[in-house]
Scaffold this motif. Structure first.
Motif, short mmCIF file in Angstrom:
data_model
loop_
_atom_site.label_atom_id
_atom_site.label_comp_id
_atom_site.label_asym_id
_atom_site.label_seq_id
_atom_site.Cartn_x
_atom_site.Cartn_y
_atom_site.Cartn_z
N SER A 56 45.25 30.92 36.79
CA SER A 56 46.23 30.29 37.69
C SER A 56 46.22 31.00 39.04
N LEU A 57 46.60 30.29 40.06
CA LEU A 57 46.71 30.90 41.38
C LEU A 57 47.79 31.97 41.38
N MET A 58 48.85 31.76 40.60
CA MET A 58 49.91 32.75 40.51
C MET A 58 49.38 34.08 39.97
N ALA A 59 48.57 34.01 38.92
CA ALA A 59 48.02 35.24 38.33
C ALA A 59 47.14 35.97 39.34
N ALA A 60 46.33 35.23 40.09
CA ALA A 60 45.48 35.85 41.11
C ALA A 60 46.34 36.48 42.21
N ALA A 61 47.39 35.81 42.60
CA ALA A 61 48.27 36.34 43.64
C ALA A 61 48.99 37.61 43.16
N ARG A 62 49.39 37.60 41.90
CA ARG A 62 50.17 38.72 41.36
C ARG A 62 49.33 39.99 41.17
N CYS A 63 48.05 39.93 41.45
CA CYS A 63 47.21 41.13 41.46
C CYS A 63 47.48 41.98 42.70
N ARG A 64 48.31 41.45 43.57
CA ARG A 64 48.60 42.09 44.86
C ARG A 64 50.10 42.30 44.99
N PRO A 65 50.49 43.12 45.95
CA PRO A 65 51.92 43.22 46.24
C PRO A 65 52.44 41.87 46.74
N LEU A 66 53.64 41.52 46.33
CA LEU A 66 54.27 40.27 46.78
C LEU A 66 55.55 40.59 47.53
N ALA A 67 55.77 39.88 48.61
CA ALA A 67 57.04 39.98 49.32
C ALA A 67 58.12 39.34 48.47
N ASP A 68 59.35 39.77 48.64
CA ASP A 68 60.46 39.05 48.03
C ASP A 68 60.42 37.63 48.58
N GLU A 69 60.80 36.66 47.75
CA GLU A 69 60.70 35.27 48.21
C GLU A 69 61.78 34.96 49.23
N PRO A 70 61.36 34.66 50.45
CA PRO A 70 62.34 34.30 51.47
C PRO A 70 62.70 32.82 51.37
N ASN A 71 63.60 32.40 52.21
CA ASN A 71 63.95 30.99 52.32
C ASN A 71 62.97 30.31 53.27
N PHE A 72 63.04 28.99 53.31
CA PHE A 72 62.16 28.26 54.21
C PHE A 72 62.65 28.30 55.65
#
Length: 98
Positions: free
Chosen positions: A56-72
């Protein structure tokens, strides 16, 4: 690559948000390639890819640091979200032409 859901786009955009702006274009393409590689590995072996996970794209992304999810209302997040969507559109168009 596994089917794309909203969470996949969000995770990838959050990974891009942490990256310096000049590196985001390459990183977005890299995450898509990693998800595809992992999905092929799972199909071939029946096991998760040791680095990129379940395909999944999510799994590939989660191999890296993620920012807290901001609003739009965060323009940078919107730009990152849009970048992921544009890369996925190109990815799907290129697959249908192959």
């Amino acid at each position: 690559m596994r089917p794309i859901l909203h969470g996949d786009i969000s995770a990838a955009a959050r990974a891009l948000l942490v990256a310096p702006p000049p590196e985001r274009d390459l990183l977005s393409a890299r995450m898509i390639a990693e998800a595809e590689l992992a999905d092929q590995h799972v199909a071939r072996t029946g096991r998760l890819h040791p680095v990129y996970g379940n395909g999944s794209l999510m799994a590939a992304a989660r191999c890296r640091p993620l920012a807290d999810e901001p609003n739009f209302d965060d323009p940078q997040y919107c730009q990152c979200f849009e970048m992921v969507l544009r890369k996925l559109i190109r990815y799907h168009i290129s697959r249908t032409r192959s």
